[in-house]
Write an enzyme that holds these catalytic residues in place. Structure first.
Site, PDB file in Angstrom:
ATOM      1  N   CYS A 235      38.208  49.184  39.641  1.00 43.25           N
ATOM      2  CA  CYS A 235      39.458  47.928  39.972  1.00 43.25           C
ATOM      3  C   CYS A 235      40.563  48.289  40.636  1.00 43.25           C
ATOM      4  O   CYS A 235      40.683  49.510  40.385  1.00 43.25           O
ATOM      5  CB  CYS A 235      40.115  48.248  38.448  1.00 43.25           C
ATOM      6  SG  CYS A 235      41.063  47.489  38.083  1.00 43.25           S
TER       7      CYS A 235
ATOM      8  N   HIS B  84      33.784  40.501  36.243  1.00 38.54           N
ATOM      9  CA  HIS B  84      35.210  41.324  36.441  1.00 38.54           C
ATOM     10  C   HIS B  84      37.336  40.780  36.700  1.00 38.54           C
ATOM     11  O   HIS B  84      37.741  40.648  36.001  1.00 38.54           O
ATOM     12  CB  HIS B  84      35.138  42.581  37.170  1.00 38.54           C
ATOM     13  CG  HIS B  84      36.083  44.005  37.933  1.00 38.54           C
ATOM     14  ND1 HIS B  84      36.257  44.373  37.171  1.00 38.54           N
ATOM     15  CD2 HIS B  84      37.559  43.143  38.390  1.00 38.54           C
ATOM     16  CE1 HIS B  84      36.941  45.240  37.721  1.00 38.54           C
ATOM     17  NE2 HIS B  84      37.772  44.270  38.244  1.00 38.54           N
ATOM     18  N   GLU B  85      36.794  39.745  37.278  1.00 43.83           N
ATOM     19  CA  GLU B  85      37.918  39.331  38.107  1.00 43.83           C
ATOM     20  C   GLU B  85      38.055  38.026  36.913  1.00 43.83           C
ATOM     21  O   GLU B  85      38.981  38.132  36.178  1.00 43.83           O
ATOM     22  CB  GLU B  85      37.698  37.974  39.192  1.00 43.83           C
ATOM     23  CG  GLU B  85      37.413  38.953  40.532  1.00 43.83           C
ATOM     24  CD  GLU B  85      38.100  39.860  40.380  1.00 43.83           C
ATOM     25  OE1 GLU B  85      39.370  40.132  40.760  1.00 43.83           O
ATOM     26  OE2 GLU B  85      37.788  41.220  41.210  1.00 43.83           O
TER      27      GLU B  85
ATOM     28  N   HIS C 228      39.949  39.457  34.739  1.00 45.59           N
ATOM     29  CA  HIS C 228      41.148  39.865  34.443  1.00 45.59           C
ATOM     30  C   HIS C 228      42.002  38.711  33.530  1.00 45.59           C
ATOM     31  O   HIS C 228      42.481  39.010  33.441  1.00 45.59           O
ATOM     32  CB  HIS C 228      41.903  39.799  35.792  1.00 45.59           C
ATOM     33  CG  HIS C 228      41.540  41.452  36.725  1.00 45.59           C
ATOM     34  ND1 HIS C 228      42.228  42.971  35.691  1.00 45.59           N
ATOM     35  CD2 HIS C 228      40.771  41.930  37.500  1.00 45.59           C
ATOM     36  CE1 HIS C 228      42.042  43.379  37.013  1.00 45.59           C
ATOM     37  NE2 HIS C 228      40.621  43.312  37.363  1.00 45.59           N
TER      38      HIS C 228
END
Ligand code: ZN
Length: 221
Positions: free
Chosen positions: A120, A162-163, A166
């Site tokens: 990351c 993953h995004e 976030h």
């Protein structure tokens, strides 16, 4: 002018790439606000262009707005793919053209998970094996406001998870296998293996659910 517009104006006062905030910054642990066109077209376009530059220069394959300090549900994605075909095949990692995700959400399709090294841009210097849904349904909208509703498999699904995480205040280290943790100063020993099987053997961790095959993981119950 909204608080978001003011923050974006401050960002735009400096040329991209913009600084990427690091783990420990509260914005990475907050739930991003839904984006409903609060920025004018010009500021929004400039924000997206700056995020693209920041992602490319890092370099990374995705960047979420909280990573540049903005608590708003916008992310950009672009993956040229890995340099070798074996890795591309094993990781199911085709090139992904540049795209924008606004208010994205995902849900698993099926129950298969796959575990690979992941890093990351906001946790600089480390990588760790992270199990992700192999296939997800992605919803949200694009930069023009057009609805997104598609099924993604493999690395494109991993990037989206993953995004999107976030934007919910989650980092990959929350779910990564910590015994796999590898410093960039040593990670080359493992992270360029197509699969983390060798790392699992040497560092002493199970690839969840399937320690013998490593790559494909079935979860049930
Ligand atoms: Zn990240």
């Amino acid at each position: 002018m909204t608080a978001l517009a003011e923050e974006v104006e401050r960002l735009l006062a400096r040329p991209a790439p913009w600084p990427i905030v690091q783990a420990g910054h509260p914005v990475l642990r907050a739930t991003a606000a839904r984006y409903d066109g609060e920025l004018g077209d010009d500021a929004f376009a400039a924000l997206i262009a700056g995020m693209r530059t920041t992602m490319r220069e890092a370099p990374g394959v995705g960047l979420a707005a909280p990573q540049i300090g903005l608590g708003v549900a916008i992310a950009v994605v672009e993956d040229p793919g890995p340099p070798d075909e074996e890795t591309a095949r094993v990781r199911e990692r085709p090139p992904v053209p540049f795209r924008v995700l606004v208010n994205p959400a995902y849900e698993p399709v099926g129950d298969e998970r796959v575990a690979f090294y992941e890093g990351c841009l906001s946790v600089v210097g480390w990588q760790a094996v992270t199990a992700r849904w192999r296939t997800v349904r992605l919803t949200g909208s694009d930069e023009r406001g057009a609805a997104i509703d598609e099924v993604l498999t493999g690395w494109p699904a991993r990037i989206v998870q993953h995004e999107t995480d976030h934007l919910a205040g989650r980092l990959y280290v929350d779910v990564a296998e910590m015994r796999s943790l590898a410093s960039d100063r040593f990670a080359a020993a493992w992270v360029y293996d197509p699969t983390p099987e060798r790392a699992a053997t040497v560092l002493g961790f199970d690839l969840p659910g399937a320690p013998t095959s490593g790559r494909r993981v079935d979860v049930s119950g």
